[in-house]
Scaffold this motif. Sequence first.
Motif, PDB file in Angstrom:
ATOM      1  N   ARG A   1       1.191 -10.609   3.340  1.00 33.59           N
ATOM      2  CA  ARG A   1       0.579 -11.771   4.013  1.00 33.59           C
ATOM      3  C   ARG A   1      -0.843 -11.463   4.453  1.00 33.59           C
ATOM      4  N   VAL A   2      -1.020 -10.337   5.119  1.00 39.50           N
ATOM      5  CA  VAL A   2      -2.353  -9.936   5.559  1.00 39.50           C
ATOM      6  C   VAL A   2      -3.243  -9.657   4.350  1.00 39.50           C
ATOM      7  N   GLY A   3      -2.651  -9.072   3.315  1.00 37.19           N
ATOM      8  CA  GLY A   3      -3.414  -8.768   2.108  1.00 37.19           C
ATOM      9  C   GLY A   3      -4.036  -9.986   1.468  1.00 37.19           C
ATOM     10  N   ARG A   4      -3.290 -11.089   1.431  1.00 41.43           N
ATOM     11  CA  ARG A   4      -3.828 -12.320   0.843  1.00 41.43           C
ATOM     12  C   ARG A   4      -5.031 -12.815   1.641  1.00 41.43           C
ATOM     13  N   PHE A   5      -4.967 -12.677   2.956  1.00 38.09           N
ATOM     14  CA  PHE A   5      -6.098 -13.071   3.811  1.00 38.09           C
ATOM     15  C   PHE A   5      -7.299 -12.158   3.564  1.00 38.09           C
ATOM     16  N   LEU A   6      -7.056 -10.855   3.503  1.00 41.83           N
ATOM     17  CA  LEU A   6      -8.147  -9.897   3.300  1.00 41.83           C
ATOM     18  C   LEU A   6      -8.821 -10.118   1.950  1.00 41.83           C
ATOM     19  N   ARG A   7      -8.030 -10.424   0.925  1.00 44.81           N
ATOM     20  CA  ARG A   7      -8.599 -10.667  -0.404  1.00 44.81           C
ATOM     21  C   ARG A   7      -9.405 -11.962  -0.439  1.00 44.81           C
ATOM     22  N   ARG A   8      -8.877 -12.980   0.244  1.00 47.05           N
ATOM     23  CA  ARG A   8      -9.573 -14.268   0.257  1.00 47.05           C
ATOM     24  C   ARG A   8     -10.997 -14.112   0.761  1.00 47.05           C
TER      25      ARG A   8
ATOM     26  N   ILE B   1     -10.146  -3.721  12.871  1.00 48.84           N
ATOM     27  CA  ILE B   1      -9.250  -4.867  13.077  1.00 48.84           C
ATOM     28  C   ILE B   1      -8.324  -5.042  11.872  1.00 48.84           C
ATOM     29  N   ALA B   2      -8.901  -4.927  10.662  1.00 47.94           N
ATOM     30  CA  ALA B   2      -8.099  -5.074   9.446  1.00 47.94           C
ATOM     31  C   ALA B   2      -7.029  -3.990   9.372  1.00 47.94           C
ATOM     32  N   ALA B   3      -7.373  -2.768   9.784  1.00 46.52           N
ATOM     33  CA  ALA B   3      -6.416  -1.654   9.751  1.00 46.52           C
ATOM     34  C   ALA B   3      -5.225  -1.933  10.661  1.00 46.52           C
ATOM     35  N   ILE B   4      -5.503  -2.471  11.837  1.00 49.40           N
ATOM     36  CA  ILE B   4      -4.425  -2.808  12.775  1.00 49.40           C
ATOM     37  C   ILE B   4      -3.532  -3.896  12.178  1.00 49.40           C
ATOM     38  N   MET B   5      -4.154  -4.907  11.566  1.00 47.69           N
ATOM     39  CA  MET B   5      -3.394  -6.001  10.955  1.00 47.69           C
ATOM     40  C   MET B   5      -2.497  -5.482   9.823  1.00 47.69           C
ATOM     41  N   VAL B   6      -3.047  -4.582   8.999  1.00 53.86           N
ATOM     42  CA  VAL B   6      -2.281  -4.042   7.873  1.00 53.86           C
ATOM     43  C   VAL B   6      -1.078  -3.243   8.374  1.00 53.86           C
ATOM     44  N   LYS B   7      -1.286  -2.424   9.399  1.00 59.68           N
ATOM     45  CA  LYS B   7      -0.199  -1.594   9.917  1.00 59.68           C
ATOM     46  C   LYS B   7       0.893  -2.434  10.562  1.00 59.68           C
ATOM     47  N   LEU B   8       0.515  -3.521  11.226  1.00 59.91           N
ATOM     48  CA  LEU B   8       1.499  -4.392  11.876  1.00 59.91           C
ATOM     49  C   LEU B   8       2.268  -5.240  10.860  1.00 59.91           C
ATOM     50  N   ASP B   9       1.661  -5.478   9.706  1.00 61.68           N
ATOM     51  CA  ASP B   9       2.232  -6.412   8.737  1.00 61.68           C
ATOM     52  C   ASP B   9       3.189  -5.759   7.745  1.00 61.68           C
TER      53      ASP B   9
ATOM     54  N   ARG C   1       4.718  -1.776   5.772  1.00 61.25           N
ATOM     55  CA  ARG C   1       4.778  -0.324   5.719  1.00 61.25           C
ATOM     56  C   ARG C   1       3.761   0.217   4.716  1.00 61.25           C
ATOM     57  N   GLY C   2       3.272   1.437   4.987  1.00 61.03           N
ATOM     58  CA  GLY C   2       2.359   2.068   4.049  1.00 61.03           C
ATOM     59  C   GLY C   2       1.018   2.396   4.676  1.00 61.03           C
ATOM     60  N   PRO C   3       0.169   3.080   3.934  1.00 64.35           N
ATOM     61  CA  PRO C   3      -1.149   3.471   4.444  1.00 64.35           C
ATOM     62  C   PRO C   3      -2.079   2.275   4.596  1.00 64.35           C
ATOM     63  N   VAL C   4      -3.104   2.439   5.407  1.00 68.32           N
ATOM     64  CA  VAL C   4      -4.101   1.382   5.591  1.00 68.32           C
ATOM     65  C   VAL C   4      -4.986   1.269   4.353  1.00 68.32           C
ATOM     66  N   PHE C   5      -5.353   2.415   3.799  1.00 69.97           N
ATOM     67  CA  PHE C   5      -6.300   2.415   2.684  1.00 69.97           C
ATOM     68  C   PHE C   5      -5.601   2.651   1.354  1.00 69.97           C
ATOM     69  N   PHE C   6      -6.169   2.054   0.325  1.00 70.77           N
ATOM     70  CA  PHE C   6      -5.670   2.182  -1.038  1.00 70.77           C
ATOM     71  C   PHE C   6      -6.744   2.898  -1.842  1.00 70.77           C
ATOM     72  N   VAL C   7      -6.381   4.009  -2.450  1.00 70.97           N
ATOM     73  CA  VAL C   7      -7.330   4.789  -3.248  1.00 70.97           C
ATOM     74  C   VAL C   7      -6.843   4.776  -4.691  1.00 70.97           C
TER      75      VAL C   7
END
Length: 200
Positions: A95-102, A28-36, A38-44
């Motif tokens: 925007r999605v990132g702030r939610f995921l971090r919270r 679900i998070a991956a879909i949210m990141v892609k819709l929100d 540009r860029g990859p879903v994962f950060f390495v």
Amino acid sequence: GRGVLLEPSIDLVGATIGFLLSLPIVLIAAIMVKLDSRGPVFFVQERIGERGRVFKIYKIRTMAENAEEMLDQVIDVNSLDEPVFKLRDDPRSTRVGRFLRRWSIDEVPQFLNVLKGDMSLVGPRPEEVRIVDYYNSRHRQRLRIKPGMTGPVQVNGRGDLTLEERVQLEVDYGENYSLGWDLKILLRTIPAVIRGNGSY
């Protein structure tokens, strides 16, 4: 030291269960990141682990695709009182990132790091290479043991703590380690995530 024989098996079992249970959340998070954005879903990113060993940590991306290159634009590293590069309102966050971090959802892929043996379920936070470059000898004491997905810092204020406060918590943890303390930290992690203190 961390000589408890059961711990590696607890890490393995806990990370396996956590990984399997978190798969729907990651999807679900991956879909949210892609819709929100540009860029990859994962950060390495390279982090410093046990005894200064470098490893690659996995997270769900919460910032703009070029966030690493933008660091110098948002922080004057040379003017910092201490080597801590976290901002309460980081303009690079999505925007999605702030939610995921919270809700610490961006950290979920680190179950893979535990399964690989780079991390433990509980331990000091794995630090960025550029921050460790600023460490003094006392700071480096926290590198004696394997880093964790959660730990004493995560249940005691996270980003609201100064570097010295974080180091003190993690050095005390390493010097007084016990399996019971690990279990206590694990139990305190969920309430800490819900409170969200220092989660930025």
